[in-house]
Design a protein around this motif. Structure first.
Motif, short mmCIF file in Angstrom:
data_model
loop_
_atom_site.label_atom_id
_atom_site.label_comp_id
_atom_site.label_asym_id
_atom_site.label_seq_id
_atom_site.Cartn_x
_atom_site.Cartn_y
_atom_site.Cartn_z
N ARG A 413 0.83 -1.20 0.00
CA ARG A 413 0.00 0.00 0.00
C ARG A 413 0.87 1.25 0.00
NH1 ARG A 413 -5.17 -1.14 1.83
NH2 ARG A 413 -5.62 0.99 1.12
N ASP A 416 2.38 6.78 3.39
CA ASP A 416 1.70 8.03 3.74
C ASP A 416 2.59 8.96 4.55
OD1 ASP A 416 -0.68 9.68 3.80
OD2 ASP A 416 -0.78 9.20 5.93
N SER A 431 2.09 3.39 6.22
CA SER A 431 1.37 3.22 4.97
C SER A 431 -0.13 3.33 5.16
CB SER A 431 1.71 1.87 4.33
OG SER A 431 1.03 0.83 5.01
N TYR A 432 -0.84 3.45 4.03
CA TYR A 432 -2.30 3.45 4.04
C TYR A 432 -2.85 2.11 4.50
CZ TYR A 432 -3.73 7.92 2.08
OH TYR A 432 -4.02 9.25 1.91
N SER A 454 -5.68 0.46 11.08
CA SER A 454 -6.06 1.71 10.43
C SER A 454 -4.84 2.36 9.82
CB SER A 454 -6.73 2.66 11.43
OG SER A 454 -5.83 2.98 12.47
N VAL A 455 -5.07 3.42 9.05
CA VAL A 455 -4.00 4.13 8.36
C VAL A 455 -3.04 4.78 9.36
CG1 VAL A 455 -3.50 6.05 6.78
CG2 VAL A 455 -5.48 4.56 6.39
N SER A 457 -1.20 7.75 9.99
CA SER A 457 -1.36 9.09 9.44
C SER A 457 -0.18 10.01 9.69
CB SER A 457 -2.63 9.73 10.01
OG SER A 457 -2.57 9.77 11.43
N ARG A 472 -2.69 7.56 14.26
CA ARG A 472 -3.50 6.60 13.50
C ARG A 472 -4.90 7.16 13.31
NH1 ARG A 472 -3.40 1.40 17.04
NH2 ARG A 472 -3.71 2.99 18.65
#
Length: 675
Positions: A413, A416, A431-432, A454-455, A457, A472
């Motif tokens: 993925r 991010d 990562s996403y 979860s992502v 962030s 996150r």
């Protein structure tokens, strides 16, 4: 332009060009960013340009003037309509643009088509009797085929495929069209040409169905050049001994082909003389009086002036995705900036290194089939650059040459967030897909990894490099140990349920976080040395915090928000020190950056402003219709580097003027787009 006959194979190929180009549009352009209308015009111009090439290269002399106009109007309009339909509802724009461009290309096609006649090789038709000049016919056919190509020389036994009915192919119905495609007929005349007789003893030349006689009559009627070629020592027959339809033959300029070694030289001389007259005949189409030449030059200049803006807009639209800036990073010493360009399917990714003092480009690297680079980060020592990519990997680069050093393999993925540790020996990436990776940058080996639901962030290293703060989406923020392979949790913050941004204070004793959950406190300062010590900041509006940055001395925290239309400066005890208003609501998310001495706060969005912490006044550097993001200040505080999707801007803070605007050139973007 010559009058045309029937569809040729090349003409038939044109029937598949518009559908092919429309398919090319749908597979390459659909889904990419930029203006759909501009993309339609861009692709339409490319298609019409191809049709122009086809007309003046393959169809010269094959279409009449009315046919050229109909061909341009119909094909261009249909192509524009097909492109418009593929571009999400731009069929009206495509059809109108196609009709306009098709109409403008009509006179251009006629003009270029006449010029193309000068470059066309002549076509020959060989007329002969087998009983009279068969061997000479073979020699002439071989010589002309070597000089012009076999497809430009017609000889019945060589050109017609095996099994073809030559009576039908050379009959009264097909012969005129076949001869009109040629520019010259070579009528071979030997010693027995005039007196050759049939089985009944009748002279064959007197028979109306004699093929030799019929072919010459057809060529004379079509006003095709007929050259009597005398072989074997033959002489031109007297007019009184010829049928009435051939009495003009003795008055045509003939040529002799002597036998033996002289045959080839005489044939070469014949070809050169005919080519010269062939060019002179076609030059009459363009060798006009000065007034006509001036008129044509004016028409060409007018068409160029009309089409050039369309070509420019189309080229800009075509290269827009390749020029798009994804991220910019400023080197620790402030001397260099690196930018990543290229978005969308099939678009090449380009890295460029810029000198922030002069704005000149120092190095460039294009990866035609590489993944999209979304994040750029310099190492603390300025010796390496890290890129976070759409394929889930992190790559390290040599900044001087922009050559890859190593690839740190992550997940599948998109990356991010990427952050270097303060010492530069480790790098973390989220990562996403919810994976967190930490690698040793010297060896490329993994230090540890974790997978969340979860992502990931946001990431932020503690100043001592032993801890890593993780934000996150839809989950709490946490601090993990970066010394173990498991990256075990040291602390979880329960105040916010979905963390978007976080930043570690320079002294390492506080961590600030922002929330995406409207019910949580939007902004919190966590005092890490005090058990449960938190400071909840109240911006005064219900909405997201778009950016937060600690001052270099760690005494203030600055935040920016699109919802509140202002930038706020907070003290560490939670009290508000300064409030800077953006004025009119901007459609872009604001960003902020502290000056090295913490005296100025730069804010960006649709404008670049400098706010004084001492008195609250502002300096406006520019207002733009793009989303502007700060890359950082130079260490001396004299220059500010910002960037937008169109390029990098370097500002002199004292004069409030742009020192340089660094952007990928249109030519480089076009080259990268077609790689």
């Amino acid at each position: 332009m010559n009058e045309g006959a029937g569809l040729t194979t090349r003409t038939r190929l044109l029937l598949v060009v518009p559908p092919y180009l429309a398919a090319l549009w749908s597979t390459f352009f659909t889904g990419l960013g930029g203006s759909d209308a501009a993309g339609v015009i861009c692709f339409l111009l490319a298609g019409v340009g191809l049709l122009q090439v086809v007309q003046v290269t393959f169809l010269r002399g094959k279409l009449t003037r009315p046919s050229v106009c109909v061909f341009n109007l119909v094909s261009s309009t249909a192509l524009g309509l097909a492109c418009g339909i593929s571009a999400r509802g731009e069929e009206g724009t495509g059809a109108a643009a196609g009709l306009l461009i098709g109409g403008l290309s009509c006179p251009l096609s006629l003009w270029l088509g006449e010029l193309a006649q000068l470059r066309r090789k002549p076509r020959f038709f060989i007329n002969y009797r087998q009983s009279d000049s068969l061997s000479e016919c073979h020699e002439i056919f071989d010589a002309l085929s070597k000089r012009y190509g076999r497809t430009r020389v017609f000889k019945d036994s060589e050109t017609l495929p095996p099994g073809r009915n030559f009576l039908h192919a050379l009959g009264a119905k097909n012969l005129p069209a076949l001869i009109r495609r040629c520019d010259c007929m070579l009528a071979l005349i030997g010693e027995s040409w005039l007196e050759t007789r049939n089985v009944r003893g009748e002279r064959r030349l007197d028979q109306p169905d004699d093929p030799v006689r019929t072919e010459i009559e057809t060529a004379i009627a079509a006003r095709i050049a007929v050259i009597p070629v005398l072989v074997g020592g033959a002489a031109l027959p007297a007019a009184e001994r010829l049928p009435n339809s051939l009495k003009a033959l003795p008055f045509l300029q003939a040529t002799h082909l002597r036998p033996g070694a002289e045959f080839g030289r005489d044939l070469d001389a014949l070809c050169e003389r005919f080519e010269h007259s062939f060019r002179l005949e076609r030059s009459e189409l363009i060798e006009a009086p000065p007034a006509r030449r001036r008129r044509r030059a004016g028409v060409a200049a007018f068409l160029t002036a009309v089409l050039l803006p369309f070509v420019w807009v189309g080229a800009v639209a075509f290269a827009a995705d390749a020029r798009m800036v994804n991220d910019v990073a400023l080197s620790p010493d402030g001397r260099y900036a690196v930018s990543a360009h290229g978005q969308g399917r099939g678009t090449a990714t380009t890295l460029r290194l810029w000198d922030t003092r002069s704005g000149s480009q120092l190095a460039s690297r294009t990866e035609p089939s590489g993944p999209i680079v979304w994040i750029l980060r310099w190492s603390p020592d300025g010796q390496r650059i890290a890129t976070g990519q759409s394929d889930g990997n992190v790559r390290l680069w040599n900044p001087a040459t922009l050559t890859p050093l190593r690839t740190l393999s992550g997940g599948q993925r998109m990356i991010d967030s990427v952050e270097w540790s303060p010492s530069g020996d480790r790098i973390a990436a989220g990562s996403y897909g919810g994976t967190l990776h930490v690698w040793n940058t010297r060896t490329g080996t993994p230090v540890g990894d974790r997978t969340f639901k979860s992502v990931v962030s946001a990431l932020s290293w503690s100043p001592d490099g032993n801890r890593l703060a993780v934000g996150r989406l839809m989950h709490n923020a946490m601090v993990v140990s970066a010394d173990s392979k498991r990256l075990h949790t040291l602390r979880t913050f329960q105040e916010q349920q979905s963390v978007d941004l976080l930043a570690w204070a320079p002294h390492g004793e506080m961590l600030s976080t922002t929330s995406l959950n409207g019910e949580d406190p939007p902004l919190v300062i966590h005092r890490l040395k005090e058990s449960g010590g938190t400071v909840r900041l109240t911006p005064g509006w219900q909405g997201l915090v778009d950016d937060l940055q600690w001052s270099p001395d760690g005494r203030r925290l600055a935040t920016a928000s699109w919802w509140g239309k202002r930038a706020l400066v907070w003290r560490t005890d939670g009290s508000l020190e300064r409030s800077f208003s953006y004025g009119s609501l901007s459609p872009f998310e604001p960003r902020i950056a502290w000056s090295p001495d913490a005296r100025w706060l730069a804010s960006t969005g649709s404008a670049v402003r400098l706010w004084s912490l001492a008195n609250g006044t502002s300096r406006e550097l520019t207002v733009h219709d793009e989303d502007i993001t700060p890359a950082g200040w130079t260490p001396d505080g004299r220059r500010l580097v910002t960037w937008s999707s169109g390029g990098i801007q370097i500002w002199d803070v004292g004069t409030r003027r742009a020192v340089a605007h660094c952007q990928m050139s249109l030519w480089d973007a076009l080259v990268a787009s077609v790689r």
